[in-house]
Motif scaffolding. Structure first.
Motif, PDB file in Angstrom:
ATOM      1  N   ARG A  89       0.820  -1.421  -0.019  1.00 42.71           N
ATOM      2  CA  ARG A  89      -0.002  -0.050   0.011  1.00 42.71           C
ATOM      3  C   ARG A  89       0.833   1.453   0.062  1.00 42.71           C
ATOM      4  NH1 ARG A  89      -3.409  -2.049   3.486  1.00 42.71           N
ATOM      5  NH2 ARG A  89      -2.359  -1.258   5.326  1.00 42.71           N
ATOM      6  N   SER A  90       1.886   1.283   0.839  1.00 40.42           N
ATOM      7  CA  SER A  90       2.822   2.472   0.865  1.00 40.42           C
ATOM      8  C   SER A  90       3.509   2.460  -0.392  1.00 40.42           C
ATOM      9  CB  SER A  90       3.745   2.406   1.970  1.00 40.42           C
ATOM     10  OG  SER A  90       4.952   2.874   1.866  1.00 40.42           O
ATOM     11  N   GLN A 115       1.355   4.405  -3.329  1.00 45.28           N
ATOM     12  CA  GLN A 115       0.916   5.848  -3.350  1.00 45.28           C
ATOM     13  C   GLN A 115       1.986   6.634  -3.873  1.00 45.28           C
ATOM     14  OE1 GLN A 115       0.698   6.665   1.019  1.00 45.28           O
ATOM     15  NE2 GLN A 115      -1.075   5.429   1.016  1.00 45.28           N
ATOM     16  N   GLN A 116       1.121   7.696  -4.751  1.00 47.15           N
ATOM     17  CA  GLN A 116       1.951   8.597  -5.517  1.00 47.15           C
ATOM     18  C   GLN A 116       2.370   9.778  -4.284  1.00 47.15           C
ATOM     19  OE1 GLN A 116       3.115   8.183  -8.335  1.00 47.15           O
ATOM     20  NE2 GLN A 116       2.445   6.440  -8.606  1.00 47.15           N
TER      21      GLN A 116
END
Length: 137
Positions: free
Chosen positions: A66-67, A70-71
């Protein structure tokens, strides 16, 4: 001793492939070694190794994925100017003859709404940059 050798053995592919799963299994092997140091039997060592490895893969891996997806919010160039406020220097209307001060620079500007005009001294919001002209409202 074998658990520590296994931990180092999992650490090598971790460094070579950058796959964090190897590191999680290596931590499980260290947990097995700690269990051995406290006198746990081989069955308990294997159970601790499996439990720690599976727990790390089940909990830490989804957070890492998930980390990674992320942009970052870093905007540069004209993208960084959109949404900022500017001060009108010369009358701005939909004809495009006005000037604004945006981020310390003087820009030509035009109004987003036809018929809407902004007088010198007013604050406006930059909606987009069209070439060298700021579109404001």
């Amino acid at each position: 001793m074998w658990w520590l050798i296994a931990a180092v053995g999992m650490g090598i592919p971790l460094v070579l492939t950058a796959m964090p799963e190897f590191g999680m299994v290596a931590v499980g092997a260290v947990a097995g070694a700690i269990t051995d140091a406290f006198g746990g039997g081989i069955v308990l060592q294997v159970v601790v190794f499996c439990a720690v490895s599976v727990a790390l893969i089940a909990v830490v891996r989804p957070m890492a994925v998930r980390s990674r997806s992320q942009q970052p919010e870093l905007r540069s160039g004209i993208e960084a100017l959109k949404g900022r406020q500017a001060v009108v220097l010369e009358r701005v209307d939909d004809g495009g003859g006005g000037r604004i001060k945006l981020a310390g620079e003087v820009w030509s500007a035009r109004s987003l709404d036809p018929g809407q005009a902004y007088e010198p001294g007013q604050q406006v919001d930059v909606v987009e940059i069209d070439g060298a002209t700021a579109v404001v409202m």
